[in-house]
Design a protein around this motif. Structure first.
Motif, short mmCIF file in Angstrom:
data_model
loop_
_atom_site.label_atom_id
_atom_site.label_comp_id
_atom_site.label_asym_id
_atom_site.label_seq_id
_atom_site.Cartn_x
_atom_site.Cartn_y
_atom_site.Cartn_z
N THR A 183 -50.57 54.27 -19.77
CA THR A 183 -49.97 54.49 -20.55
C THR A 183 -49.01 53.00 -21.01
O THR A 183 -50.18 52.13 -20.39
N ASP A 184 -47.36 53.27 -21.61
CA ASP A 184 -46.97 51.83 -21.92
C ASP A 184 -45.47 51.95 -21.24
O ASP A 184 -44.95 52.57 -21.42
N LEU A 185 -45.62 51.68 -19.56
CA LEU A 185 -44.54 51.57 -19.19
C LEU A 185 -43.58 50.77 -19.32
O LEU A 185 -43.95 49.33 -19.93
N SER A 186 -42.36 51.21 -19.41
CA SER A 186 -41.02 50.22 -20.15
C SER A 186 -40.77 49.54 -19.02
O SER A 186 -41.77 49.29 -17.51
N ARG A 187 -40.15 48.58 -19.39
CA ARG A 187 -39.71 47.57 -17.19
C ARG A 187 -39.31 48.28 -16.50
O ARG A 187 -39.44 48.13 -14.94
N ALA A 188 -38.04 49.36 -17.53
CA ALA A 188 -37.57 49.27 -15.82
C ALA A 188 -38.45 50.88 -15.18
O ALA A 188 -38.04 50.93 -14.20
N GLU A 189 -39.40 51.88 -16.31
CA GLU A 189 -40.24 52.40 -15.99
C GLU A 189 -41.15 51.55 -14.55
O GLU A 189 -41.70 52.37 -13.08
N GLU A 190 -41.50 50.19 -15.13
CA GLU A 190 -42.10 49.59 -13.61
C GLU A 190 -42.01 49.94 -12.65
O GLU A 190 -42.17 49.25 -11.53
N GLU A 191 -40.50 48.64 -12.70
CA GLU A 191 -39.61 48.85 -11.25
C GLU A 191 -39.30 50.27 -10.44
O GLU A 191 -39.63 50.43 -9.91
N SER A 247 -47.47 51.09 -4.64
CA SER A 247 -47.36 49.19 -4.25
C SER A 247 -48.11 48.69 -5.52
O SER A 247 -49.45 49.22 -5.87
N SER A 248 -47.79 47.29 -6.51
CA SER A 248 -49.40 47.66 -7.75
C SER A 248 -49.12 46.51 -7.05
O SER A 248 -51.09 46.11 -7.66
N GLY A 249 -49.28 46.13 -5.66
CA GLY A 249 -50.50 44.69 -5.79
C GLY A 249 -50.33 43.16 -6.30
O GLY A 249 -50.84 42.64 -5.73
N GLY A 250 -49.42 43.67 -6.24
CA GLY A 250 -48.85 42.08 -7.90
C GLY A 250 -49.11 42.26 -9.15
O GLY A 250 -49.47 41.68 -10.03
N HIS A 261 -45.05 43.51 -16.54
CA HIS A 261 -44.48 42.41 -16.77
C HIS A 261 -44.07 41.79 -16.01
O HIS A 261 -44.33 42.08 -14.78
N ALA A 262 -44.08 40.69 -16.35
CA ALA A 262 -44.38 39.31 -15.33
C ALA A 262 -42.60 39.30 -15.44
O ALA A 262 -41.98 40.24 -15.11
N GLY A 263 -42.77 38.79 -13.15
CA GLY A 263 -41.85 39.44 -12.16
C GLY A 263 -41.90 40.04 -11.92
O GLY A 263 -41.07 40.24 -10.41
N ILE A 264 -42.33 41.05 -11.32
CA ILE A 264 -42.17 42.65 -11.12
C ILE A 264 -43.76 42.80 -9.85
O ILE A 264 -45.07 42.56 -10.55
N GLU A 265 -43.44 41.89 -8.93
CA GLU A 265 -44.85 42.51 -7.82
C GLU A 265 -43.99 42.93 -6.65
O GLU A 265 -42.86 43.38 -6.38
#
Length: 483
Positions: free
Chosen positions: A446-454, A461-464, A468-472
């Motif tokens: 999938t192609d998640l936007s930054r808002a969707e990723e957040e 949990s993304s495990g880091g 998108h940089a900065g989302i951990e």
């Protein structure tokens, strides 16, 4: 008299005894399926017969147990019931249902002892009504108790006995969850005294699981098993569909008792609060083998629907804006469009850029361009940079990725099929950490936007590892996953 007893009593008063008993059998089947939809019942053409049953019951998930025969009796006389019990086959685990109220003057202990000796459950109409439709603040627990008694109960149970049993088991389950010994021990004693050994062991396993999940020491319970036993489906029903248990520590201990495989065997459809708590704890503890990622509707992407887990028949799904992730034991078990549709393939550059961000080491890849196709397999990590560019150039501009095999951080190969958007572990009976398979699959397919990723990392949990940089969002306290 409650609705169950009233409806059966009304049918009993019909002038034609054949039609009367046919209606009673229909009502019994209806109430039994309310207890457990998986109970299979078969009506016979007999009524008021000593040796031939009126109903035959079977629990499909219990291959080790024989069918259970139900005998309807218009008599409430203890001597007549005792006469019948002595002539019924023990191996049929009979249920004798007296269509009336047992007389209070008879020797209940003698009939109870006789019934236990013959592996028989004796109920009067009031007891059956109390068992199947009694009020309870926790409907899931009530169904568990009723199903357990119908499946493995033995001895004599009148209305008062059923009420005592339900109170003891309800109090016992609550006590076990809190690690309180007295109430738990009382429930274990009732299970031993009231149920046949195989069913008693199952209920003991259930109470023992709740006890261990409370954090209380196992050695503090004298009657509890000293080793974990597998939860049956009715017990899992209670955990998923019962009153909400928001205690995160409780669920962290529960996920050590069951596996994703156990949950996938669970047949009911549910998206309860307890399932969300269970999966939040399970993501960092369980292993998985197969998942698919299918796009959801445009409306779902634009809306603010909650991200949640749903349990269906043989699969477990995670619904999110833009996609639905489905977990199963085999690719063939995926029932969503993820296993059937042919999706648009991604460009090689796009996939190549995502692999290192997700911690994936490429092992094999299949590229297509029009009618051309190139497949390459080499040492782990050898496919990168110049080699990937050479493969792409051999097919010309517009090269797409059909599938690839990569090693996630756990080191077990996973095959990602972009044409069906499914990920499966190689070898087929292997497994990888659930969180690892879920995260890599979502972000490759999938192609998640930054808002969707957040939004996503608040639930999974993304495990880091994000695109998108900065989302951990690491999950602390993760333990070794259990298959």
């Amino acid at each position: 008299m409650n609705a169950v007893a009233s409806s059966i009593a009304e049918a009993l008063e019909a002038d034609d005894p054949y039609r009367s008993f046919a209606e009673i059998k229909r009502l019994l089947e209806q109430h039994l399926r309310q207890i457990n939809p998986q109970i299979r019942t078969r009506r016979t053409g007999y009524y008021n017969h000593t040796h031939m049953p009126d109903l035959v019951m079977r629990w499909p998930h219990d291959d080790d147990l024989s069918d259970r025969y139900v005998y309807l009796r218009s008599t409430t006389d203890a001597d007549e019931l005792g006469f019948d019990i002595r002539r019924l086959a023990r191996q049929d685990r009979p249920i004798v249902l007296a269509l009336g109220a047992l007389r209070p003057s008879f020797d209940a202990r003698a009939l109870d002892s006789l019934a236990i000796d013959h592996h028989t459950l004796v109920l009067d109409l009031a007891a059956f009504a109390e068992l199947t439709s009694g009020e309870s603040a926790d409907a899931a627990l009530r169904r568990l108790i009723a199903n357990t008694v119908i499946e493995g109960g033995q001895g004599l149970l009148d209305e008062r006995s059923v009420s005592r049993l339900v109170r003891a088991m309800t109090t016992g389950a609550q006590a076990a969850r809190r690690g309180e010994r007295e109430g738990t021990e009382d429930a274990l004693a009732f299970a031993s005294d009231t149920l046949s050994p195989p069913i008693a062991r199952r209920l003991t396993a259930f109470l023992g699981t709740l006890w261990r999940a409370s954090g209380a020491p196992v050695a503090a319970l004298e009657r509890a098993p000293r080793y974990p036993q597998q939860l049956d489906e009715s017990s899992l029903d209670y955990l998923l569909e019962g009153q909400e248990i928001p205690d995160g520590d409780f669920w962290s201990r529960i996920v050590r008792e069951i596996t994703l495989t156990d949950l996938l065997r669970h047949g009911r459809m549910t998206a309860t609060d307890n399932l969300q708590h269970l999966m939040r704890a399970a993501l960092s503890s369980w292993n998985a083998r197969v998942c698919g990622v299918a796009p959801s509707s445009v409306g779902a992407r634009r809306g603010a629907a909650p991200l949640h887990w749903t349990k269906g028949e043989g699969v477990l799904s995670f619904d999110a804006p833009g996609f639905v992730l489905t977990l199963a034991q085999k690719v063939d078990h995926l029932t969503s469009s993820a296993a059937r549709a042919a999706y648009e393939l991604p460009a090689l550059d796009e996939v190549g850029n995502r692999l290192p961000l997700l911690g994936l080491s490429l092992k094999a890849i299949t590229l297509v361009n029009g009618g051309g196709k190139v497949a390459y397999e080499g040492e782990v990590g050898a496919l990168h940079g110049d080699r990937l560019r050479h493969l792409s150039e051999s097919l010309g501009p517009g090269t797409l990725v059909k599938n690839l095999e990569a090693l996630p951080p756990s080191g077990v190969p996973v095959r990602y099929n972009f044409s069906t958007r499914t990920a499966s572990v190689k070898p087929p009976r292997g497994s990888v950490p659930l969180l690892e398979l879920v995260n890599t699959s979502i972000r490759l397919f999938t192609d998640l936007s930054r808002a969707e990723e957040e939004r996503l990392v608040e639930v999974i949990s993304s495990g880091g590892r994000t695109l998108h940089a900065g989302i951990e969002h690491d999950m602390p306290g993760a333990e070794s996953p259990a298959d």
